[in-house]
Design a protein around this motif. Structure first.
Motif, PDB file in Angstrom:
ATOM      1  N   THR A   1       3.962  -4.214  21.311  1.00  0.00           N
ATOM      2  CA  THR A   1       5.196  -4.722  20.643  1.00  0.00           C
ATOM      3  C   THR A   1       6.381  -4.063  21.913  1.00  0.00           C
ATOM      4  OG1 THR A   1       4.451  -4.046  18.569  1.00  0.00           O
ATOM      5  CG2 THR A   1       6.939  -3.966  18.559  1.00  0.00           C
ATOM      6  N   LEU A   2       6.175  -3.159  22.440  1.00  0.00           N
ATOM      7  CA  LEU A   2       6.934  -2.876  23.469  1.00  0.00           C
ATOM      8  C   LEU A   2       6.952  -3.830  24.637  1.00  0.00           C
ATOM      9  CD1 LEU A   2       9.324  -1.178  24.494  1.00  0.00           C
ATOM     10  CD2 LEU A   2       7.621   0.508  25.481  1.00  0.00           C
ATOM     11  N   VAL A   3       6.029  -4.453  25.006  1.00  0.00           N
ATOM     12  CA  VAL A   3       5.765  -5.206  26.081  1.00  0.00           C
ATOM     13  C   VAL A   3       6.517  -6.638  25.637  1.00  0.00           C
ATOM     14  CG1 VAL A   3       3.885  -6.871  27.191  1.00  0.00           C
ATOM     15  CG2 VAL A   3       3.452  -4.233  27.094  1.00  0.00           C
ATOM     16  N   ASN A   4       6.301  -6.989  24.413  1.00  0.00           N
ATOM     17  CA  ASN A   4       6.905  -8.453  24.050  1.00  0.00           C
ATOM     18  C   ASN A   4       8.586  -7.997  24.096  1.00  0.00           C
ATOM     19  OD1 ASN A   4       4.600  -9.571  23.398  1.00  0.00           O
ATOM     20  ND2 ASN A   4       4.717  -8.960  21.379  1.00  0.00           N
ATOM     21  N   ARG A   5       9.045  -6.748  23.709  1.00  0.00           N
ATOM     22  CA  ARG A   5      10.577  -6.508  23.838  1.00  0.00           C
ATOM     23  C   ARG A   5      11.003  -6.535  25.350  1.00  0.00           C
ATOM     24  NH1 ARG A   5      14.406  -6.986  20.568  1.00  0.00           N
ATOM     25  NH2 ARG A   5      12.972  -6.232  18.846  1.00  0.00           N
TER      26      ARG A   5
ATOM     27  N   TYR B   1      -0.176  -8.517  32.242  1.00  0.00           N
ATOM     28  CA  TYR B   1       1.005  -8.357  33.031  1.00  0.00           C
ATOM     29  C   TYR B   1       1.905  -9.354  32.713  1.00  0.00           C
ATOM     30  CZ  TYR B   1      -2.457  -5.856  36.410  1.00  0.00           C
ATOM     31  OH  TYR B   1      -3.035  -5.100  36.903  1.00  0.00           O
ATOM     32  N   LYS B   2       3.262  -9.086  32.541  1.00  0.00           N
ATOM     33  CA  LYS B   2       4.384 -10.029  32.082  1.00  0.00           C
ATOM     34  C   LYS B   2       5.738  -9.614  32.959  1.00  0.00           C
ATOM     35  CE  LYS B   2       2.236 -11.757  28.955  1.00  0.00           C
ATOM     36  NZ  LYS B   2       1.855 -13.392  29.201  1.00  0.00           N
ATOM     37  N   PRO B   3       6.301 -10.437  33.464  1.00  0.00           N
ATOM     38  CA  PRO B   3       7.679 -10.244  34.087  1.00  0.00           C
ATOM     39  C   PRO B   3       8.556  -9.681  33.306  1.00  0.00           C
ATOM     40  CG  PRO B   3       7.348 -12.616  33.753  1.00  0.00           C
ATOM     41  CD  PRO B   3       6.086 -11.961  33.090  1.00  0.00           C
ATOM     42  N   ALA B   4       9.572  -8.759  33.742  1.00  0.00           N
ATOM     43  CA  ALA B   4      10.643  -8.378  32.983  1.00  0.00           C
ATOM     44  C   ALA B   4      11.888  -8.219  33.850  1.00  0.00           C
ATOM     45  CB  ALA B   4      10.140  -6.901  32.309  1.00  0.00           C
TER      46      ALA B   4
ATOM     47  N   TRP C   1      15.851  -5.749  34.240  1.00  0.00           N
ATOM     48  CA  TRP C   1      16.922  -5.163  33.611  1.00  0.00           C
ATOM     49  C   TRP C   1      17.983  -4.706  34.548  1.00  0.00           C
ATOM     50  CZ3 TRP C   1      18.627  -4.314  28.948  1.00  0.00           C
ATOM     51  CH2 TRP C   1      19.634  -3.241  28.945  1.00  0.00           C
ATOM     52  N   ARG C   2      19.163  -5.142  34.443  1.00  0.00           N
ATOM     53  CA  ARG C   2      20.044  -5.337  35.161  1.00  0.00           C
ATOM     54  C   ARG C   2      19.964  -5.916  36.258  1.00  0.00           C
ATOM     55  NH1 ARG C   2      23.497  -2.423  32.524  1.00  0.00           N
ATOM     56  NH2 ARG C   2      22.876  -0.543  31.271  1.00  0.00           N
ATOM     57  N   ASP C   3      19.975  -5.427  37.549  1.00  0.00           N
ATOM     58  CA  ASP C   3      19.604  -6.203  38.892  1.00  0.00           C
ATOM     59  C   ASP C   3      18.129  -6.173  39.323  1.00  0.00           C
ATOM     60  OD1 ASP C   3      20.021  -3.790  39.470  1.00  0.00           O
ATOM     61  OD2 ASP C   3      21.386  -4.074  41.226  1.00  0.00           O
ATOM     62  N   HIS C   4      17.430  -5.450  38.485  1.00  0.00           N
ATOM     63  CA  HIS C   4      16.004  -5.201  38.768  1.00  0.00           C
ATOM     64  C   HIS C   4      15.062  -6.143  38.215  1.00  0.00           C
ATOM     65  CE1 HIS C   4      17.878  -1.164  40.194  1.00  0.00           C
ATOM     66  NE2 HIS C   4      16.820  -1.042  40.737  1.00  0.00           N
ATOM     67  N   GLU C   5      14.083  -6.312  39.042  1.00  0.00           N
ATOM     68  CA  GLU C   5      12.795  -7.406  38.385  1.00  0.00           C
ATOM     69  C   GLU C   5      11.760  -6.602  38.655  1.00  0.00           C
ATOM     70  OE1 GLU C   5      12.631 -11.908  38.905  1.00  0.00           O
ATOM     71  OE2 GLU C   5      14.093 -11.419  40.518  1.00  0.00           O
ATOM     72  N   PHE C   6      10.600  -6.529  37.628  1.00  0.00           N
ATOM     73  CA  PHE C   6       9.551  -5.654  37.612  1.00  0.00           C
ATOM     74  C   PHE C   6       8.235  -6.260  36.608  1.00  0.00           C
ATOM     75  CE2 PHE C   6      12.345  -3.861  34.313  1.00  0.00           C
ATOM     76  CZ  PHE C   6      11.393  -3.644  33.259  1.00  0.00           C
ATOM     77  N   THR C   7       7.335  -6.014  36.796  1.00  0.00           N
ATOM     78  CA  THR C   7       6.188  -6.414  35.954  1.00  0.00           C
ATOM     79  C   THR C   7       5.916  -5.252  35.280  1.00  0.00           C
ATOM     80  OG1 THR C   7       5.627  -8.075  37.899  1.00  0.00           O
ATOM     81  CG2 THR C   7       3.944  -7.127  35.858  1.00  0.00           C
ATOM     82  N   VAL C   8       5.639  -5.320  33.885  1.00  0.00           N
ATOM     83  CA  VAL C   8       5.398  -4.696  32.748  1.00  0.00           C
ATOM     84  C   VAL C   8       4.004  -5.005  32.283  1.00  0.00           C
ATOM     85  CG1 VAL C   8       6.032  -5.962  30.875  1.00  0.00           C
ATOM     86  CG2 VAL C   8       5.930  -3.569  30.622  1.00  0.00           C
ATOM     87  N   VAL C   9       3.036  -3.804  32.337  1.00  0.00           N
ATOM     88  CA  VAL C   9       1.587  -4.024  32.164  1.00  0.00           C
ATOM     89  C   VAL C   9       1.219  -3.428  30.686  1.00  0.00           C
ATOM     90  CG1 VAL C   9      -0.975  -3.533  33.044  1.00  0.00           C
ATOM     91  CG2 VAL C   9       1.078  -3.975  34.486  1.00  0.00           C
ATOM     92  N   ASP C  10       0.700  -4.302  29.883  1.00  0.00           N
ATOM     93  CA  ASP C  10       0.105  -3.645  28.564  1.00  0.00           C
ATOM     94  C   ASP C  10      -1.553  -3.036  28.792  1.00  0.00           C
ATOM     95  OD1 ASP C  10       0.087  -2.964  25.939  1.00  0.00           O
ATOM     96  OD2 ASP C  10      -0.371  -5.306  25.209  1.00  0.00           O
ATOM     97  N   THR C  11      -1.831  -2.226  28.138  1.00  0.00           N
ATOM     98  CA  THR C  11      -2.928  -1.598  28.365  1.00  0.00           C
ATOM     99  C   THR C  11      -3.764  -1.384  26.902  1.00  0.00           C
ATOM    100  OG1 THR C  11      -2.583   0.771  28.279  1.00  0.00           O
ATOM    101  CG2 THR C  11      -2.689  -0.451  30.352  1.00  0.00           C
ATOM    102  N   GLY C  12      -4.888  -1.322  26.661  1.00  0.00           N
ATOM    103  CA  GLY C  12      -5.598  -1.018  25.695  1.00  0.00           C
ATOM    104  C   GLY C  12      -5.263   0.445  25.317  1.00  0.00           C
ATOM    105  N   GLY C  13      -5.607   0.988  23.712  1.00  0.00           N
ATOM    106  CA  GLY C  13      -5.419   2.293  23.456  1.00  0.00           C
ATOM    107  C   GLY C  13      -6.492   3.350  24.217  1.00  0.00           C
TER     108      GLY C  13
END
Length: 454
Positions: free
Chosen positions: A18-22, A43-46, A48-60
């Motif tokens: 859910t946080l990854v989607n957000r 991996y999903k691109p994200a 914030w402000r002037d920063h681009e980064f990749t957010v990685v979702d992982t299993g529990g």
């Protein structure tokens, strides 16, 4: 660009996807009220402000339990953490600290990556800080109360996250074009690769990929270097057991992500299948340029209408990728194989193309003059103030508007068609970001508030 990575770690069912989607501003990660839904890291691109980064979702993460997929999930989560610039350790504010949280916290304290402790499911601002306070005992610093499903607290969290991210590094531009060859099993991907590097013996160098990835093959044609990435055949997910084939398919998906151009190989005899449609969707989602290669054309009985009928079949089944060029080949005989690289060159050029702000706004002005946004029932009309291309690979255009909600899907498709009609971009998807004035004002307010707090 080489983007920094933020890994999201935690036990099952605390709301990581859910946080990854957000953070990625899209509903792509599977969210279900059941532990173990996410297995491999995604991996999903994200930004914030002037920063681009990749957010990685992982299993529990579950330690001391080797049943079912849990050891492999741990391996994927550890791999994500190893490449991350920062990690978000997510816990459940409604259940409070658990022994599993304590075990993960102890492991994270031994890692070198900076860790931010995030307490999810704090739906009430008043109760959120009380819920979060319980997690000081984990010894990972100040807990951040958030509600991933509603978005509260995520802005404050990201303000801290970006402090741990290195500056985005521009990779020096090279002459190399990375080409991933993907498709269902037995459509002729390996035969196509052999046709590229076979008898002519142009410069060929097998280069080992990282972490047991697919082996790349480098070839040169007319002074242009191509890195051809062969991949495993991708079957329907329901037919794939969790094991070697599962990881081979995920390496194929990884190859799509790191490619400039993807060759989607389709079996001319079978035609376009549902799995081919899903692969095209994956390529588009990853923002990769694409050439559709219809292989085994020599095995099709033909008359003067065959190719036109087949093109119509492709348009009907792949109508959402009408921007991709198509070529009919035979890897077995070599028919038209070399012409594939001409299409690759065009797609790669479109993929990295940049258009000036002045030209984009000329297109917008003409498009709006022919077809202005609809007026809502409340008498309010959407307004496009201006547009600018914010990145390439794929070409991404930000449109600054009064309220993005006032533009329906039909009008958004119309604007995209106008960009394609006037600017081309043949062979590559384009992304259009609709930025509301209201959203920009909120972001500016958050920035001012953060300045006052500091």
């Amino acid at each position: 660009m080489s983007l920094p990575i933020v890994a999201i770690i935690g036990r099952p069912n605390v709301g990581k996807s859910t946080l990854v989607n957000r953070l990625a501003e899209e509903q792509s990660a599977i969210v279900h009220d059941e532990p173990g839904v996410t297995r491999d890291r995604t991996y999903k691109p994200a930004y914030w402000r002037d920063h681009e980064f990749t957010v990685v979702d992982t299993g529990g993460l579950v330690f001391n339990d080797d049943t079912e997929f849990l050891p492999l999930i741990r391996q994927q989560a550890m791999a994500a953490l190893a490449e991350a610039s920062a990690a978000i350790f997510m816990v459940d504010g409604q259940t409070g600290p658990t022994p599993a949280d304590e075990e993960i916290a102890e492991w994270l304290r031994q890692q070198k990556v900076p860790v931010l402790l995030v307490v999810n499911k704090c739906e009430s601002p008043e109760q959120g800080f009380i819920q979060a306070a319980e997690f000081w005992e984990l010894g990972l610093g100040e807990p951040f109360p958030v509600s991933a499903i509603h978005g509260s607290g995520t802005g404050e969290l990201l303000d801290v996250v970006i402090n741990y991210l290195p500056a985005t590094v521009e990779v020096p531009e090279t002459n190399e074009i990375k080409v991933a060859i993907v498709g269902r099993p037995n459509v002729g991907k390996s035969s196509l690769l052999n046709a590229f590097v076979g008898e002519e013996r142009a410069i060929v160098s097998p280069i080992s990929g990282t972490t047991r990835d697919a082996i790349d093959t480098v070839v040169e044609r007319n002074g242009q270097i191509y890195r051809l990435i062969d991949t495993a055949g991708i079957r329907k997910k329901k037919n794939v057991e969790y094991g070697p084939e599962f990881f081979s398919i995920n390496r194929a998906f990884k190859a799509i992500r790191r490619a400039d151009v993807v060759l989607l190989v389709i079996d001319a005899i079978d035609g376009v299948t549902e799995q081919d449609q899903k692969l095209v969707g994956r390529i588009t989602e990853e923002g990769r340029a694409c050439v559709i290669v219809v292989n085994k054309w020599d095995a099709v009985e033909k008359d003067s209408y065959t190719i036109y009928d087949y093109e119509r079949h492709l348009q009907e089944r792949l109508h959402f990728t009408e921007w991709a060029e198509t070529i009919f080949v035979s890897a077995l005989t070599g028919q038209r194989v070399e012409k594939i690289l001409e299409l690759v060159n065009r797609a790669a050029e479109s993929h990295k193309r940049r258009v000036s702000t002045a030209v984009i706004n000329e297109v917008l002005e003409e498009a709006i003059s022919w077809h202005s946004p609809q007026v809502s029932r409340g008498g309010r009309q959407g307004k496009i103030y201006y547009g600018t291309q914010v990145s390439s690979q794929p070409p991404t255009i930000a449109l600054f508007v009064n309220d993005a909600k006032r533009f329906n899907d039909n009008y958004r498709r119309y604007i995209e068609r106008q960009f394609r009609q006037h600017l081309g971009f043949q062979g590559t998807p384009i992304r259009i970001l609709w930025r509301s004035k209201k959203a920009r004002e909120v972001e500016s307010s958050n920035a001012n508030r953060a300045t006052r707090v500091s």
